[in-house]
Structure formats: structure tokens, C-alpha cells
Write a protein that holds these residues in place. Structure first.
Motif, PDB file in Angstrom:
ATOM      1  N   VAL A 141      -4.656   0.679 -33.201  1.00 13.87           N
ATOM      2  CA  VAL A 141      -4.709   2.138 -33.284  1.00 13.87           C
ATOM      3  C   VAL A 141      -5.392   2.722 -32.045  1.00 13.87           C
ATOM      4  CG1 VAL A 141      -6.885   2.157 -34.578  1.00 13.87           C
ATOM      5  CG2 VAL A 141      -5.303   4.055 -34.809  1.00 13.87           C
ATOM      6  N   VAL A 142      -6.338   1.953 -31.486  1.00 17.26           N
ATOM      7  CA  VAL A 142      -7.005   2.407 -30.258  1.00 17.26           C
ATOM      8  C   VAL A 142      -6.003   2.453 -29.110  1.00 17.26           C
ATOM      9  CG1 VAL A 142      -8.823   1.866 -28.594  1.00 17.26           C
ATOM     10  CG2 VAL A 142      -9.219   1.496 -31.035  1.00 17.26           C
ATOM     11  N   TYR A 143      -5.136   1.448 -29.054  1.00 18.38           N
ATOM     12  CA  TYR A 143      -4.090   1.455 -28.019  1.00 18.38           C
ATOM     13  C   TYR A 143      -3.185   2.680 -28.167  1.00 18.38           C
ATOM     14  CZ  TYR A 143      -5.075  -3.295 -26.387  1.00 18.38           C
ATOM     15  OH  TYR A 143      -5.663  -4.397 -25.836  1.00 18.38           O
ATOM     16  N   GLY A 144      -2.876   3.032 -29.403  1.00 20.78           N
ATOM     17  CA  GLY A 144      -2.006   4.185 -29.625  1.00 20.78           C
ATOM     18  C   GLY A 144      -2.617   5.472 -29.093  1.00 20.78           C
ATOM     19  N   PHE A 145      -3.879   5.692 -29.416  1.00 19.74           N
ATOM     20  CA  PHE A 145      -4.542   6.901 -28.915  1.00 19.74           C
ATOM     21  C   PHE A 145      -4.758   6.831 -27.404  1.00 19.74           C
ATOM     22  CE2 PHE A 145      -5.796   7.301 -33.434  1.00 19.74           C
ATOM     23  CZ  PHE A 145      -5.322   8.583 -33.642  1.00 19.74           C
ATOM     24  N   PHE A 146      -4.979   5.621 -26.874  1.00 17.55           N
ATOM     25  CA  PHE A 146      -5.096   5.457 -25.425  1.00 17.55           C
ATOM     26  C   PHE A 146      -3.798   5.903 -24.739  1.00 17.55           C
ATOM     27  CE2 PHE A 146      -4.546   2.744 -21.618  1.00 17.55           C
ATOM     28  CZ  PHE A 146      -5.665   3.132 -20.906  1.00 17.55           C
ATOM     29  N   ALA A 147      -2.680   5.620 -25.401  1.00 12.68           N
ATOM     30  CA  ALA A 147      -1.385   5.988 -24.817  1.00 12.68           C
ATOM     31  C   ALA A 147      -1.210   7.504 -24.742  1.00 12.68           C
ATOM     32  CB  ALA A 147      -0.254   5.363 -25.639  1.00 12.68           C
ATOM     33  N   ILE A 148      -1.511   8.199 -25.836  1.00 13.58           N
ATOM     34  CA  ILE A 148      -1.244   9.649 -25.830  1.00 13.58           C
ATOM     35  C   ILE A 148      -2.344  10.430 -25.111  1.00 13.58           C
ATOM     36  CG2 ILE A 148       0.137   9.544 -27.920  1.00 13.58           C
ATOM     37  CD1 ILE A 148      -2.208  10.641 -29.487  1.00 13.58           C
ATOM     38  N   ILE A 149      -3.554   9.860 -25.001  1.00 14.51           N
ATOM     39  CA  ILE A 149      -4.645  10.603 -24.354  1.00 14.51           C
ATOM     40  C   ILE A 149      -4.694  10.346 -22.856  1.00 14.51           C
ATOM     41  CG2 ILE A 149      -7.168  10.843 -24.230  1.00 14.51           C
ATOM     42  CD1 ILE A 149      -7.251  10.304 -27.241  1.00 14.51           C
ATOM     43  N   TYR A 150      -4.375   9.108 -22.438  1.00 18.13           N
ATOM     44  CA  TYR A 150      -4.521   8.768 -21.018  1.00 18.13           C
ATOM     45  C   TYR A 150      -3.184   8.459 -20.336  1.00 18.13           C
ATOM     46  CZ  TYR A 150      -9.503   8.519 -21.991  1.00 18.13           C
ATOM     47  OH  TYR A 150     -10.781   8.835 -22.369  1.00 18.13           O
ATOM     48  N   ILE A 151      -2.371   7.589 -20.950  1.00 20.71           N
ATOM     49  CA  ILE A 151      -1.162   7.136 -20.261  1.00 20.71           C
ATOM     50  C   ILE A 151      -0.146   8.261 -20.102  1.00 20.71           C
ATOM     51  CG2 ILE A 151       0.802   5.557 -20.375  1.00 20.71           C
ATOM     52  CD1 ILE A 151      -0.982   3.520 -21.699  1.00 20.71           C
ATOM     53  N   THR A 152       0.142   8.971 -21.185  1.00 22.84           N
ATOM     54  CA  THR A 152       1.135  10.042 -21.105  1.00 22.84           C
ATOM     55  C   THR A 152       0.741  11.131 -20.101  1.00 22.84           C
ATOM     56  OG1 THR A 152       1.895   9.634 -23.359  1.00 22.84           O
ATOM     57  CG2 THR A 152       2.370  11.790 -22.433  1.00 22.84           C
ATOM     58  N   PRO A 153      -0.498  11.633 -20.122  1.00 25.81           N
ATOM     59  CA  PRO A 153      -0.865  12.637 -19.102  1.00 25.81           C
ATOM     60  C   PRO A 153      -0.746  12.115 -17.668  1.00 25.81           C
ATOM     61  CG  PRO A 153      -2.437  12.683 -20.904  1.00 25.81           C
ATOM     62  CD  PRO A 153      -1.561  11.492 -21.137  1.00 25.81           C
ATOM     63  N   MET A 154      -1.016  10.826 -17.460  1.00 27.52           N
ATOM     64  CA  MET A 154      -0.872  10.263 -16.106  1.00 27.52           C
ATOM     65  C   MET A 154       0.591  10.177 -15.686  1.00 27.52           C
ATOM     66  SD  MET A 154      -3.742   7.275 -15.622  1.00 27.52           S
ATOM     67  CE  MET A 154      -3.295   6.341 -17.068  1.00 27.52           C
ATOM     68  N   LEU A 155       1.480   9.978 -16.655  1.00 24.33           N
ATOM     69  CA  LEU A 155       2.902   9.839 -16.335  1.00 24.33           C
ATOM     70  C   LEU A 155       3.607  11.179 -16.166  1.00 24.33           C
ATOM     71  CD1 LEU A 155       3.881   6.983 -18.843  1.00 24.33           C
ATOM     72  CD2 LEU A 155       3.606   6.779 -16.360  1.00 24.33           C
ATOM     73  N   GLN A 156       3.125  12.208 -16.850  1.00 27.04           N
ATOM     74  CA  GLN A 156       3.841  13.488 -16.877  1.00 27.04           C
ATOM     75  C   GLN A 156       4.101  14.106 -15.503  1.00 27.04           C
ATOM     76  OE1 GLN A 156       1.439  15.470 -19.864  1.00 27.04           O
ATOM     77  NE2 GLN A 156       3.023  15.200 -21.435  1.00 27.04           N
ATOM     78  N   PRO A 157       3.186  14.002 -14.514  1.00 27.72           N
ATOM     79  CA  PRO A 157       3.521  14.550 -13.193  1.00 27.72           C
ATOM     80  C   PRO A 157       4.681  13.822 -12.502  1.00 27.72           C
ATOM     81  CG  PRO A 157       1.152  14.277 -13.436  1.00 27.72           C
ATOM     82  CD  PRO A 157       1.784  13.565 -14.587  1.00 27.72           C
ATOM     83  N   PHE A 158       4.914  12.575 -12.899  1.00 25.03           N
ATOM     84  CA  PHE A 158       5.955  11.779 -12.245  1.00 25.03           C
ATOM     85  C   PHE A 158       7.263  11.734 -13.046  1.00 25.03           C
ATOM     86  CE2 PHE A 158       1.737  10.027 -11.291  1.00 25.03           C
ATOM     87  CZ  PHE A 158       1.729  10.154  -9.907  1.00 25.03           C
ATOM     88  N   VAL A 159       7.198  12.040 -14.318  1.00 25.45           N
ATOM     89  CA  VAL A 159       8.396  12.000 -15.164  1.00 25.45           C
ATOM     90  C   VAL A 159       8.608  13.395 -15.750  1.00 25.45           C
ATOM     91  CG1 VAL A 159       9.541  10.875 -17.109  1.00 25.45           C
ATOM     92  CG2 VAL A 159       7.856   9.611 -15.744  1.00 25.45           C
ATOM     93  N   PRO A 160       9.459  14.213 -15.148  1.00 24.47           N
ATOM     94  CA  PRO A 160       9.687  15.574 -15.648  1.00 24.47           C
ATOM     95  C   PRO A 160      10.205  15.571 -17.084  1.00 24.47           C
ATOM     96  CG  PRO A 160      10.634  15.278 -13.460  1.00 24.47           C
ATOM     97  CD  PRO A 160      10.232  13.918 -13.932  1.00 24.47           C
ATOM     98  N   GLY A 161       9.660  16.473 -17.872  1.00 23.99           N
ATOM     99  CA  GLY A 161      10.130  16.606 -19.247  1.00 23.99           C
ATOM    100  C   GLY A 161       9.556  15.603 -20.215  1.00 23.99           C
ATOM    101  N   LEU A 162       8.594  14.819 -19.753  1.00 24.31           N
ATOM    102  CA  LEU A 162       8.011  13.803 -20.637  1.00 24.31           C
ATOM    103  C   LEU A 162       7.093  14.478 -21.659  1.00 24.31           C
ATOM    104  CD1 LEU A 162       7.889  10.656 -20.937  1.00 24.31           C
ATOM    105  CD2 LEU A 162       5.713  10.771 -19.735  1.00 24.31           C
ATOM    106  N   GLY A 163       7.422  14.300 -22.937  1.00 28.80           N
ATOM    107  CA  GLY A 163       6.631  14.913 -23.991  1.00 28.80           C
ATOM    108  C   GLY A 163       5.408  14.097 -24.348  1.00 28.80           C
ATOM    109  N   THR A 164       4.625  14.628 -25.266  1.00 28.39           N
ATOM    110  CA  THR A 164       3.419  13.901 -25.701  1.00 28.39           C
ATOM    111  C   THR A 164       3.784  12.569 -26.330  1.00 28.39           C
ATOM    112  OG1 THR A 164       2.315  16.014 -26.108  1.00 28.39           O
ATOM    113  CG2 THR A 164       1.362  14.056 -27.159  1.00 28.39           C
TER     114      THR A 164
END
Length: 319
Positions: A141-164
Motif C-alpha cells: 500500500v505504501v508503494y501505491g501511495f508512493f506512485a500517486i504522490i511522487y511518481i505520477t507528478p514527476m511523470l506529468q511534465p513529460f507525458v501530456p495528459g497523464l492523469g492521477t
């Protein structure tokens, strides 16, 4: 008297002693319980899944709405509330998690294993390997929250339209999760390669890199492949991390289309959690579909383990 004969003689003298009988009985009960539990799970899964399909529901005394095997295996829409049970929408999401996470975990895991086995000093290995294995002990569950809190925001500038919620973050975080499994098992397989093979390579003028990739890795191939299958089975069966990171929208996606990884999806395990945690009634077709998904997942992982055993036997090196 030879060493083997002496050992046999000593074993024969003590094999009927009370402590030996007690320990033997204890281990037999442990083994029997493990096998009985496995058989019980398979029987439960099979009988409950039989209540879902049209051809077998009447055989187990179930009446009411059911689904055909063809509809279940070839349908691309998964909407239990609307009576649509196309498992392909879930299978493709599961395959995407497996493919995406393997692209991250397999090269990094094998590279880590090569470093630990061939390049790291014993002191460095004694620090790095336990540290790496700590990753396997972190709750998913920690990995899951790590993904939406850290990984997704880091990817969003490079992947247009990437949702939460998206499959890309889910694949990355599951890939990180299974790196310790690939690295640890592969390192064990590489460490088991006899030192004489390495020395023979050096004697032929090979560099350390050439010995590592040309002798050690091929010699440990069966163990490395087994680590791949075990890690991918873990990726397929992962629930909490993908449930949190990938969202809960069941849709049919093309696993080999890179653009599809920006979409949200619903893997098989997440779909089971969603059904159980929803408003489905016990005994209804939506409830029974959980077991149909479960037996599909079981068949996929069983097939992977059979392939793993075949490859391990086919390419096993005995020294």
C-alpha cells in the motif's frame, strides 16, 4: 567402514528413537497441511467458479443469471452491474502491468545481481544485498501511495495528459517492487557458478565484463529465468499498489501500445477487490465472477510456473 556406511548405520540406530519419531511426525503434518490447504483452495476456486458459467452452473445446482465461457473469455467490456463480463478488459490491464514492470525490473535486477556477484567486495555485498531486500518488506500500500504522490507528478511534465491514476505509474512502482526478487535470486544463481569457470575465462584472456556476461550469466541462466517468472508472477498477482495507482476503470487497452499506458485501467486483482468491496450480494453473478477471475488468474500463473520449470530443467547446468 566408509563415511556413507557409518552415516547409514548411525541413522538406522536413531531413526526409531522418540525424539526422531516426534520430529518426523511434526514435519509430515506440516507437509500434509500445506498440500491439503492447496488442494482445498483449488477445490473452492473451481466449485465457486463453476457457478458462474452457463455450462456448469446447472451441474452444481445454481439457477439464475450466468455467463457463457465465450462471452467471458472474448468480451472486452467489464461492467458487472450491467451484466457485461468480458474478462479481456481485465486481462489486458494485467498484461500491461506485467510487461511494463518487467521492462524496469528485469534489466535492473540482473544488472544488480551481476554487480553483487562479480564486482562488489564481500563487505559491500553484505551491506547492499540486505538493504536491497528491505524493499521487499515494505507494505505494498505504501508503494501505491508512493506512485500517486511522487511518481505520477514527476511523470506529468513529460507525458501530456497523464492523469492521477494511470498504468505507467503502476508499472513503474510494481517494477521497483519486484527488483529485489530478480536481483536476489539471480545473484544466488550466479554465486553458485563454480570459480573454476571464471578462472578458465580469465586464463583465456577475457576481461571481467566478458567473464560476467559470457560465462557467468549463461551458466546461471536457469536460475535467472526462474527469478523472472517468480517476479512476473508477483507482478501479476499484485493488488494494492495497482489498485491505488492504476485507478478502477475497466477498459480494453492494447498492451503493446505505449500511449495506452497513460490511461487508467483495472487489472484482475484490483477488479476482485473492487467487487468484494462493493455492493455485490453473496451468491449473485457479480459475486461469483470474482471466482471466475480468480481461476483465470490461477491458470495464467500456473502456466507461467510450468514454463519456468521446463526452462529451468532444460537449461540447468550441473557441476
Amino acid at each position: 567402514m566408509s563415511g556413507d556406511s557409518l552415516a547409514d548405520d548411525l541413522t538406522r540406530r536413531t531413526q526409531n528413537a522418540p525424539p526422531e519419531l516426534l520430529s518426523r511426525t511434526f514435519f509430515f503434518v506440516c507437509a500434509a497441511l500445506s498440500i491439503a490447504t492447496t488442494i482445498g483452495l483449488i477445490v473452492l476456486l473451481t466449485t465457486e467458479a463453476a457457478k458462474f458459467f452457463t455450462f456448469s452452473a446447472s451441474l452444481v445446482g445454481v439457477e439464475g443469471q450466468t455467463a457463457t465461457v465465450v462471452e467471458f473469455l472474448t468480451g472486452t467490456e467489464w461492467q458487472p452491474t450491467s451484466g457485461k463480463f468480458g474478462v479481456l478488459a481485465l486481462v489486458t490491464a494485467t498484461l500491461m502491468v506485467m510487461i511494463g514492470s518487467s521492462l524496469i525490473a528485469l534489466p535492473l535486477g540482473v544488472g544488480t545481481a551481476i554487480y553483487l556477484s562479480e564486482y562488489a567486495s564481500p563487505r559491500v555485498r553484505s551491506i547492499l544485498k540486505p538493504g536491497l531486500e528491505i524493499l521487499a518488506g515494505i507494505p505494498t500500500v505504501v508503494y501505491g501511495f508512493f506512485a500517486i504522490i511522487y511518481i505520477t507528478p514527476m511523470l506529468q511534465p513529460f507525458v501530456p495528459g497523464l492523469g492521477t491514476f494511470n498504468m505507467l505509474s503502476a508499472c513503474i512502482v510494481v517494477g521497483i517492487m519486484i527488483i529485489p526478487m530478480v536481483a536476489s535470486i539471480s545473484e544466488d544463481a550466479m554465486s553458485a557458478v563454480p570459480e573454476e569457470l571464471r578462472q578458465a575465462g580469465y586464463g583465456m584472456g577475457a576481461t571481467k565484463f566478458e567473464v560476467s556476461t559470457g560465462i557467468v550469466v549463461p551458466s546461471a541462466l536457469s536460475g535467472i529465468f526462474s527469478s523472472f517468472i517468480l517476479a512476473l508472477s508477483r507482478a501479476i498477482g499484485e493488488t494494492m499498489a495497482v489498485t491505488i495507482a492504476a485507478g478502477s476503470t475497466a477498459q480494453f487497452l492494447n498492451p503493446i501500445n505505449p500511449a495506452a499506458y497513460a490511461e487508467r485501467a483495472l487489472p484482475m486483482t484490483a477488479a476482485m477487490i473492487k467487487l468484494i468491496g462493493g455492493d455485490v450480494t453473496g451468491g449473485g453473478i457479480a459475486y461469483r465472477s470474482v471466482f471466475a477471475i480468480g481461476i483465470t488468474l490461477f491458470v495464467i500463473t500456473l502456466a507461467m510456473n510450468v514454463i519456468s520449470d521446463y526452462v529451468a530443467q532444460r537449461y540447468r547446468e550441473e557441476y
